[in-house]
Design a protein around this motif. Structure first.
Motif, short mmCIF file in Angstrom:
data_model
loop_
_atom_site.label_atom_id
_atom_site.label_comp_id
_atom_site.label_asym_id
_atom_site.label_seq_id
_atom_site.Cartn_x
_atom_site.Cartn_y
_atom_site.Cartn_z
N PHE A 1 0.86 -1.17 0.00
CA PHE A 1 0.00 0.00 0.00
C PHE A 1 0.90 1.22 0.00
N PRO A 2 1.01 1.89 -1.14
CA PRO A 2 1.96 3.01 -1.26
C PRO A 2 1.50 4.26 -0.51
N GLU A 3 2.47 5.03 -0.07
CA GLU A 3 2.19 6.36 0.50
C GLU A 3 2.26 7.36 -0.65
N PRO A 4 1.52 8.44 -0.66
CA PRO A 4 0.62 8.88 0.41
C PRO A 4 -0.77 8.26 0.31
N TRP A 5 -0.97 7.34 -0.62
CA TRP A 5 -2.29 6.73 -0.80
C TRP A 5 -2.81 6.15 0.51
N THR A 6 -1.98 5.42 1.26
CA THR A 6 -2.44 4.78 2.48
C THR A 6 -3.00 5.78 3.48
N THR A 7 -2.27 6.85 3.71
CA THR A 7 -2.73 7.87 4.66
C THR A 7 -4.02 8.52 4.19
N GLU A 8 -4.10 8.84 2.90
CA GLU A 8 -5.30 9.48 2.34
C GLU A 8 -6.49 8.53 2.39
N MET A 9 -6.27 7.26 2.04
CA MET A 9 -7.37 6.29 2.04
C MET A 9 -7.86 6.03 3.45
N MET A 10 -6.94 5.92 4.41
CA MET A 10 -7.36 5.68 5.79
C MET A 10 -8.18 6.85 6.33
N ALA A 11 -7.81 8.07 5.97
CA ALA A 11 -8.59 9.24 6.40
C ALA A 11 -9.98 9.22 5.75
N ALA A 12 -10.03 8.93 4.45
CA ALA A 12 -11.31 8.87 3.74
C ALA A 12 -12.18 7.74 4.29
N MET A 13 -11.56 6.60 4.57
CA MET A 13 -12.32 5.46 5.10
C MET A 13 -12.81 5.77 6.51
#
Length: 118
Positions: free
Chosen positions: A18-30
């Motif tokens: 799970f690449p950054e910054p995708w992981t941080t953004e997805m976790m916030a959205a989720m």
């Protein structure tokens, strides 16, 4: 009606990629999505699952039991996470899933399965 909402695994989720910054953004959205589910009163439970490399299966054949170590394939047949929801009907569940952020960096699927009412 209760439904199990299944986030299907992908090759990347099975590798734990799970690449950054995708992981941080997805976790916030989720997190925001889960808050909306909670505020609507439909979220009963939610969690993510480790890759199948950490899993075991127990195969049954009559009285015999065989333990099978992961990983399992194909990834698209596996579950990476789930929610348990209480909704009016399947249409409401579909409407909520359509609002969900994509749980994977690429193409993904979410399956909705109703529980039997006893």
């Amino acid at each position: 009606m209760r439904v199990m909402v299944l986030v299907k695994a992908t090759d990347d989720s099975e590798k734990g990629l799970f690449p950054e910054p995708w992981t941080t953004e997805m976790m916030a959205a989720m997190g925001k999505f889960n808050d909306a589910l909670r505020d609507a009163g439909i979220l009963l439970m939610a969690d993510g699952l480790q890759p199948s490399s950490q899993a075991k299966r127990v195969a049954f054949d009559g009285p015999g039991r065989t333990v099978i170590d992961g990983p399992f394939t194909p990834a698209r047949d596996l579950v990476a996470g789930f929610w348990l929801w209480e909704v009016k009907d399947m249409e409401e569940a579909v409407a909520w899933v359509k609002r969900c952020p994509n749980p994977m960096p690429g193409p993904s699927e979410i399956e909705i399965r109703p529980f039997y009412d006893l």
